[in-house]
Scaffold this motif. Structure first.
Motif, PDB file in Angstrom:
ATOM      1  N   GLN A  92       0.831  -1.197   0.000  1.00  0.00           N
ATOM      2  CA  GLN A  92       0.000   0.000   0.000  1.00  0.00           C
ATOM      3  C   GLN A  92       0.865   1.246   0.000  1.00  0.00           C
ATOM      4  O   GLN A  92       2.077   1.167   0.177  1.00  0.00           O
ATOM      5  CB  GLN A  92      -0.911   0.000   1.228  1.00  0.00           C
ATOM      6  CG  GLN A  92      -0.163  -0.040   2.542  1.00  0.00           C
ATOM      7  CD  GLN A  92      -1.077  -0.285   3.725  1.00  0.00           C
ATOM      8  OE1 GLN A  92      -2.219  -0.700   3.566  1.00  0.00           O
ATOM      9  NE2 GLN A  92      -0.579  -0.025   4.912  1.00  0.00           N
ATOM     10  N   LYS A  95       2.363   7.010   4.352  1.00  0.00           N
ATOM     11  CA  LYS A  95       1.594   8.055   5.026  1.00  0.00           C
ATOM     12  C   LYS A  95       1.268   9.234   4.112  1.00  0.00           C
ATOM     13  O   LYS A  95       0.180   9.784   4.167  1.00  0.00           O
ATOM     14  CB  LYS A  95       2.361   8.574   6.236  1.00  0.00           C
ATOM     15  CG  LYS A  95       2.349   7.649   7.408  1.00  0.00           C
ATOM     16  CD  LYS A  95       3.036   8.290   8.592  1.00  0.00           C
ATOM     17  CE  LYS A  95       2.974   7.377   9.790  1.00  0.00           C
ATOM     18  NZ  LYS A  95       3.618   7.967  10.959  1.00  0.00           N
ATOM     19  N   THR A  97       1.196   9.423   0.673  1.00  0.00           N
ATOM     20  CA  THR A  97       0.496   9.229  -0.597  1.00  0.00           C
ATOM     21  C   THR A  97      -0.548   8.121  -0.573  1.00  0.00           C
ATOM     22  O   THR A  97      -1.257   7.941  -1.557  1.00  0.00           O
ATOM     23  CB  THR A  97       1.502   8.907  -1.713  1.00  0.00           C
ATOM     24  OG1 THR A  97       2.141   7.670  -1.412  1.00  0.00           O
ATOM     25  CG2 THR A  97       2.523  10.006  -1.869  1.00  0.00           C
ATOM     26  N   THR A  99      -3.438   7.775   0.717  1.00  0.00           N
ATOM     27  CA  THR A  99      -4.838   8.165   0.526  1.00  0.00           C
ATOM     28  C   THR A  99      -5.139   8.589  -0.908  1.00  0.00           C
ATOM     29  O   THR A  99      -6.301   8.770  -1.264  1.00  0.00           O
ATOM     30  CB  THR A  99      -5.198   9.323   1.474  1.00  0.00           C
ATOM     31  OG1 THR A  99      -4.301  10.412   1.232  1.00  0.00           O
ATOM     32  CG2 THR A  99      -5.094   8.896   2.922  1.00  0.00           C
ATOM     33  N   TRP A 101      -4.053   6.834  -3.691  1.00  0.00           N
ATOM     34  CA  TRP A 101      -3.969   5.719  -4.633  1.00  0.00           C
ATOM     35  C   TRP A 101      -5.259   5.527  -5.414  1.00  0.00           C
ATOM     36  O   TRP A 101      -5.225   5.332  -6.619  1.00  0.00           O
ATOM     37  CB  TRP A 101      -3.604   4.433  -3.895  1.00  0.00           C
ATOM     38  CG  TRP A 101      -2.137   4.248  -3.698  1.00  0.00           C
ATOM     39  CD1 TRP A 101      -1.209   5.213  -3.438  1.00  0.00           C
ATOM     40  CD2 TRP A 101      -1.430   3.022  -3.747  1.00  0.00           C
ATOM     41  NE1 TRP A 101       0.026   4.656  -3.306  1.00  0.00           N
ATOM     42  CE2 TRP A 101      -0.077   3.304  -3.491  1.00  0.00           C
ATOM     43  CE3 TRP A 101      -1.799   1.714  -3.964  1.00  0.00           C
ATOM     44  CZ2 TRP A 101       0.901   2.328  -3.462  1.00  0.00           C
ATOM     45  CZ3 TRP A 101      -0.825   0.737  -3.930  1.00  0.00           C
ATOM     46  CH2 TRP A 101       0.510   1.048  -3.687  1.00  0.00           C
ATOM     47  N   HIS A 102      -6.389   5.568  -4.746  1.00  0.00           N
ATOM     48  CA  HIS A 102      -7.653   5.310  -5.445  1.00  0.00           C
ATOM     49  C   HIS A 102      -7.947   6.402  -6.467  1.00  0.00           C
ATOM     50  O   HIS A 102      -8.554   6.138  -7.507  1.00  0.00           O
ATOM     51  CB  HIS A 102      -8.813   5.157  -4.452  1.00  0.00           C
ATOM     52  CG  HIS A 102      -9.197   6.431  -3.758  1.00  0.00           C
ATOM     53  ND1 HIS A 102     -10.215   7.225  -4.204  1.00  0.00           N
ATOM     54  CD2 HIS A 102      -8.680   7.048  -2.674  1.00  0.00           C
ATOM     55  CE1 HIS A 102     -10.327   8.280  -3.406  1.00  0.00           C
ATOM     56  NE2 HIS A 102      -9.405   8.197  -2.472  1.00  0.00           N
TER      57      HIS A 102
END
Length: 141
Positions: A92, A95, A97, A99, A101-102
């Motif tokens: 994943q 810290k 980046t 949030t 990704w989607h």
């Protein structure tokens, strides 16, 4: 299809089955570890392709902003146990980046979707299958 098994001593069979179980668990752990590393490298590769293909990232990378971190430089592997005690490994974003990704993967009404996760998984699939085959062939030896 039929299975026939000849055995002389039940103690030897129980020991073999016990060893097979522990070998399978160890193989599963190794498969998870190696697959996570493969997937991480493929995701980083996809994100680096995105980085090199945009003009904004080129101009931004020239800045000496120490707080800026590209998504390709912030991919992490985390190992945890879930509520059932099963070991899970996640690939994943970190810290800074994680949030985003989607948004990059799926796009928004203003940006096109890149589907970097799907591409990375498709790219990694043959190598992961080879790891699975190699590790499971070791079980029971």
């Amino acid at each position: 299809m039929s299975l026939s098994m000849n055995y002389i001593d039940t103690d030897k069979l129980e020991v073999f089955l016990g060893k097979l179980e522990t070998d399978s668990k160890a193989a599963g752990d190794q498969i998870q570890e190696k697959s996570a590393v493969i997937i991480k490298s493929r995701i980083e590769g996809q994100l680096n392709r995105i980085r090199s293909g945009t003009k904004e990232s080129v101009s931004r990378s020239k800045k000496n902003n120490t707080k800026y971190k590209h998504m390709a430089d912030d991919v992490k592997i985390t190992k945890k146990k879930d509520e059932f005690g099963e070991r899970t490994i996640r690939v994943q974003g970190g810290k800074k980046t994680g949030t985003l990704w989607h948004i990059v993967n799926d796009g928004t009404y203003r940006t096109n979707a890149t589907h970097f996760m799907d591409k990375a998984m498709k790219e990694a699939e043959p190598e992961i299958q080879a790891v699975i085959d190699a590790e499971l062939s070791k079980a029971g030896d």
